[in-house]
Design an enzyme around this catalytic site. Structure first.
Site, PDB file in Angstrom:
ATOM      1  N   LYS A 123    -124.966  19.502 -49.847  1.00  0.00           N
ATOM      2  CA  LYS A 123    -124.673  20.481 -50.900  1.00  0.00           C
ATOM      3  C   LYS A 123    -125.341  20.141 -52.234  1.00  0.00           C
ATOM      4  O   LYS A 123    -125.695  21.040 -52.994  1.00  0.00           O
ATOM      5  CB  LYS A 123    -123.154  20.648 -51.070  1.00  0.00           C
ATOM      6  CG  LYS A 123    -122.510  21.351 -49.870  1.00  0.00           C
ATOM      7  CD  LYS A 123    -121.020  21.551 -50.051  1.00  0.00           C
ATOM      8  CE  LYS A 123    -120.412  22.127 -48.770  1.00  0.00           C
ATOM      9  NZ  LYS A 123    -118.969  22.348 -48.871  1.00  0.00           N
ATOM     10  N   MET A 129    -108.290  20.997 -47.163  1.00  0.00           N
ATOM     11  CA  MET A 129    -109.497  21.812 -46.939  1.00  0.00           C
ATOM     12  C   MET A 129    -110.014  21.673 -45.503  1.00  0.00           C
ATOM     13  O   MET A 129    -110.847  22.461 -45.082  1.00  0.00           O
ATOM     14  CB  MET A 129    -110.589  21.432 -47.934  1.00  0.00           C
ATOM     15  CG  MET A 129    -110.319  21.917 -49.350  1.00  0.00           C
ATOM     16  SD  MET A 129    -111.827  21.763 -50.337  1.00  0.00           S
ATOM     17  CE  MET A 129    -111.225  22.295 -51.945  1.00  0.00           C
ATOM     18  N   GLN A 132    -114.599  31.699 -47.820  1.00  0.00           N
ATOM     19  CA  GLN A 132    -115.880  31.306 -48.426  1.00  0.00           C
ATOM     20  C   GLN A 132    -117.034  31.953 -47.674  1.00  0.00           C
ATOM     21  O   GLN A 132    -118.068  32.280 -48.258  1.00  0.00           O
ATOM     22  CB  GLN A 132    -116.042  29.782 -48.546  1.00  0.00           C
ATOM     23  CG  GLN A 132    -116.126  28.977 -47.246  1.00  0.00           C
ATOM     24  CD  GLN A 132    -117.463  29.065 -46.532  1.00  0.00           C
ATOM     25  OE1 GLN A 132    -118.491  29.264 -47.167  1.00  0.00           O
ATOM     26  NE2 GLN A 132    -117.451  28.947 -45.210  1.00  0.00           N
ATOM     27  N   ARG A 158    -110.936   8.630 -55.636  1.00  0.00           N
ATOM     28  CA  ARG A 158    -111.011   7.174 -55.404  1.00  0.00           C
ATOM     29  C   ARG A 158    -112.019   6.553 -56.362  1.00  0.00           C
ATOM     30  O   ARG A 158    -111.751   5.537 -56.985  1.00  0.00           O
ATOM     31  CB  ARG A 158    -111.425   6.938 -53.940  1.00  0.00           C
ATOM     32  CG  ARG A 158    -111.496   5.513 -53.536  1.00  0.00           C
ATOM     33  CD  ARG A 158    -111.804   5.394 -52.066  1.00  0.00           C
ATOM     34  NE  ARG A 158    -113.096   6.009 -51.718  1.00  0.00           N
ATOM     35  CZ  ARG A 158    -113.606   6.057 -50.499  1.00  0.00           C
ATOM     36  NH1 ARG A 158    -112.925   5.532 -49.480  1.00  0.00           N
ATOM     37  NH2 ARG A 158    -114.777   6.613 -50.275  1.00  0.00           N
ATOM     38  N   ALA A 179    -115.136   7.670 -61.720  1.00  0.00           N
ATOM     39  CA  ALA A 179    -116.268   8.158 -62.530  1.00  0.00           C
ATOM     40  C   ALA A 179    -116.727   9.551 -62.069  1.00  0.00           C
ATOM     41  O   ALA A 179    -117.132  10.378 -62.885  1.00  0.00           O
ATOM     42  CB  ALA A 179    -117.431   7.173 -62.454  1.00  0.00           C
ATOM     43  N   LYS A 180    -116.650   9.814 -60.754  1.00  0.00           N
ATOM     44  CA  LYS A 180    -117.089  11.119 -60.248  1.00  0.00           C
ATOM     45  C   LYS A 180    -116.157  12.233 -60.734  1.00  0.00           C
ATOM     46  O   LYS A 180    -116.604  13.323 -61.097  1.00  0.00           O
ATOM     47  CB  LYS A 180    -117.159  11.108 -58.710  1.00  0.00           C
ATOM     48  CG  LYS A 180    -118.444  10.456 -58.215  1.00  0.00           C
ATOM     49  CD  LYS A 180    -118.408  10.002 -56.782  1.00  0.00           C
ATOM     50  CE  LYS A 180    -118.346  11.022 -55.716  1.00  0.00           C
ATOM     51  NZ  LYS A 180    -118.370  10.436 -54.356  1.00  0.00           N
ATOM     52  N   GLY A 197    -110.053  14.638 -54.781  1.00  0.00           N
ATOM     53  CA  GLY A 197    -111.393  14.507 -54.217  1.00  0.00           C
ATOM     54  C   GLY A 197    -112.458  15.117 -55.104  1.00  0.00           C
ATOM     55  O   GLY A 197    -112.277  16.225 -55.626  1.00  0.00           O
ATOM     56  N   THR A 242    -123.654  22.720 -45.402  1.00  0.00           N
ATOM     57  CA  THR A 242    -122.446  21.911 -45.297  1.00  0.00           C
ATOM     58  C   THR A 242    -122.804  20.441 -45.445  1.00  0.00           C
ATOM     59  O   THR A 242    -123.948  20.096 -45.785  1.00  0.00           O
ATOM     60  CB  THR A 242    -121.690  22.235 -43.978  1.00  0.00           C
ATOM     61  OG1 THR A 242    -120.458  21.545 -43.984  1.00  0.00           O
ATOM     62  CG2 THR A 242    -122.509  21.860 -42.746  1.00  0.00           C
TER      63      THR A 242
HETATM   64  P1  ATR Z   1    -117.242  16.542 -48.922  1.00  0.00           P
HETATM   65  O1  ATR Z   1    -118.518  17.299 -49.118  1.00  0.00           O
HETATM   66  O2  ATR Z   1    -116.511  16.928 -47.673  1.00  0.00           O
HETATM   67  O3  ATR Z   1    -116.359  16.570 -50.114  1.00  0.00           O
HETATM   68  P2  ATR Z   1    -118.077  13.874 -49.611  1.00  0.00           P
HETATM   69  O4  ATR Z   1    -119.000  14.396 -50.657  1.00  0.00           O
HETATM   70  O5  ATR Z   1    -118.509  12.735 -48.774  1.00  0.00           O
HETATM   71  O6  ATR Z   1    -117.676  15.024 -48.606  1.00  0.00           O
HETATM   72  O7  ATR Z   1    -116.690  13.508 -50.346  1.00  0.00           O
HETATM   73  C1  ATR Z   1    -115.654  12.936 -49.695  1.00  0.00           C
HETATM   74  C2  ATR Z   1    -114.459  12.806 -50.643  1.00  0.00           C
HETATM   75  O8  ATR Z   1    -113.399  12.118 -49.955  1.00  0.00           O
HETATM   76  C3  ATR Z   1    -114.736  11.990 -51.892  1.00  0.00           C
HETATM   77  O9  ATR Z   1    -113.915  12.470 -52.939  1.00  0.00           O
HETATM   78  C4  ATR Z   1    -114.314  10.600 -51.454  1.00  0.00           C
HETATM   79  O10 ATR Z   1    -113.996   9.702 -52.495  1.00  0.00           O
HETATM   80  P3  ATR Z   1    -115.196   8.853 -53.224  1.00  0.00           P
HETATM   81  O11 ATR Z   1    -115.852   9.822 -54.155  1.00  0.00           O
HETATM   82  O12 ATR Z   1    -114.492   7.759 -53.917  1.00  0.00           O
HETATM   83  O13 ATR Z   1    -116.106   8.396 -52.123  1.00  0.00           O
HETATM   84  C5  ATR Z   1    -113.064  10.936 -50.672  1.00  0.00           C
HETATM   85  N1  ATR Z   1    -112.655   9.890 -49.703  1.00  0.00           N
HETATM   86  C6  ATR Z   1    -113.286   9.549 -48.565  1.00  0.00           C
HETATM   87  N2  ATR Z   1    -112.580   8.591 -47.900  1.00  0.00           N
HETATM   88  C7  ATR Z   1    -111.479   8.326 -48.662  1.00  0.00           C
HETATM   89  C8  ATR Z   1    -110.358   7.443 -48.526  1.00  0.00           C
HETATM   90  N3  ATR Z   1    -110.224   6.614 -47.472  1.00  0.00           N
HETATM   91  N4  ATR Z   1    -109.410   7.465 -49.494  1.00  0.00           N
HETATM   92  C9  ATR Z   1    -109.516   8.303 -50.554  1.00  0.00           C
HETATM   93  N5  ATR Z   1    -110.549   9.155 -50.749  1.00  0.00           N
HETATM   94  C10 ATR Z   1    -111.516   9.173 -49.812  1.00  0.00           C
END
Ligand code: ATR
Length: 277
Positions: A65, A218, A248, A151, A154-155, A126, A61
């Site tokens: 990952k 999720m 899962q 947010r 690019a990702k 996300g 987790t």
């Molecule tokens: P996880 O494995 O739970 O997906 P993560 O890899 O840290 O955890 O990803 C968190 C996701 O939440 C990402 O898509 C992140 O956006 P960024 O890629 O731009 O970081 C998104 N996220 C986190 N805080 C956010 C916020 N305040 N507003 C919008 N998106 C957010």
């Protein structure tokens, strides 16, 4: 007993041990399942130590990952595309990696919630470890249109580019965008961000939702509540991530043991616990 763990940081509150213990009891498989909290920077070393000590596999987790994906010598096609692994199996010839998050999500939506994905217009918010695993299985479920917004645009663009051939093979219209480019009137909206943990409001505008659509977060428990309450105010039917979590896990159990346990009993028990908390 064959030993497995949930590896992450933190894992104190993980419900995976309770879920897998129930699966083991139900299937009669000799599985023991514990938590392994892994300090930053020590993922590969600690998982290796567990494997050397006789461990058979692990779930992974936040935040490991991607590291698990890198550590696997063999990956299932869905894990390969996701660039994220949530399940490792320590085979004699090296670690095999799978990603069961998306299959769990698809099973929860189509079977537990009874909402068809075939032909649906889907918005996935996300592009972190959780969102990445969902892209391939949603495409393979035959959605008509899939939009991934993030947010950091690019990702999302990178993930969508990796899945372009799969989308084309399945006739799915797939695009990436910024949060402001979510589009409108989606049938199913999945929040895979951790925005609500930061106390932020909805990451997308209300126009993204079609009235009566399914909105799934999720996360579950208090972390999911603000976003799902907002979605209900927009007229959506809502669902938290508990069903996905259990499904899962069932997919991971199958990857390790070759048998898929039934999920109804444990899901109902966890639902009662989470709703009471
Ligand atoms: P996880 O494995 O739970 O997906 P993560 O890899 O840290 O955890 O990803 C968190 C996701 O939440 C990402 O898509 C992140 O956006 P960024 O890629 O731009 O970081 C998104 N996220 C986190 N805080 C956010 C916020 N305040 N507003 C919008 N998106 C957010």
């Amino acid at each position: 007993m064959d030993r497995y763990v949930i590896a992450g940081f933190p894992v104190k509150h993980s419900r995976s041990p309770a879920i897998h213990s129930r699966f083991a009891a139900e299937t009669g498989e000799p599985v023991q399942y514990d938590r392994l909290e892994i300090a930053p920077g020590t993922f590969a070393a600690q998982v290796r130590a567990f494997a050397v000590d006789g461990g058979k596999g692990c779930n992974i987790t936040v935040p490991y990952k991607l590291e698990a994906w890198q550590a696997a010598v063999r990956r299932t096609p869905r894990a390969e595309l996701a660039h994220a692994v949530n399940t490792l199996r320590f085979d004699a010839d090296g670690w095999a990696g799978d990603n069961t998050d998306g299959a769990g999500l698809v099973h929860d939506i189509t079977v537990n919630a009874g909402v068809p994905l075939k032909g649906a217009r889907v918005l996935l918010i996300g592009s972190g470890g959780a969102g990445l695993g969902a892209l391939g299985p949603l495409i393979e479920a035959g959605v008509a249109e899939l939009v991934m917004v993030n947010r950091t645009i690019a990702k999302a663009e990178e993930a969508v580019a990796r899945h372009a051939a799969l989308a084309q093979a399945h006739g799915v219209s797939l695009r990436a965008g910024a949060l402001e480019e979510a589009g409108s009137g989606h049938d199913i909206v999945v929040n895979a961000t951790s925005a609500s943990l930061a106390g932020a409001g909805s990451p997308v505008a209300a126009s993204a939702l079609r009235p009566g659509c399914l909105v799934l977060d999720m996360m579950y428990g208090p972390a999911a509540r603000p976003f799902l309450a907002w979605a209900r105010e927009q007229g959506a039917v809502t669902r938290d991530g508990l069903g996905m979590l259990v499904e899962q896990a069932a997919e991971a159990f199958q990857f390790w043991r070759g048998v898929r346990p039934s999920t109804d009993g444990i899901l109902a028990a966890l639902r009662a616990e989470v709703d009471a908390a």
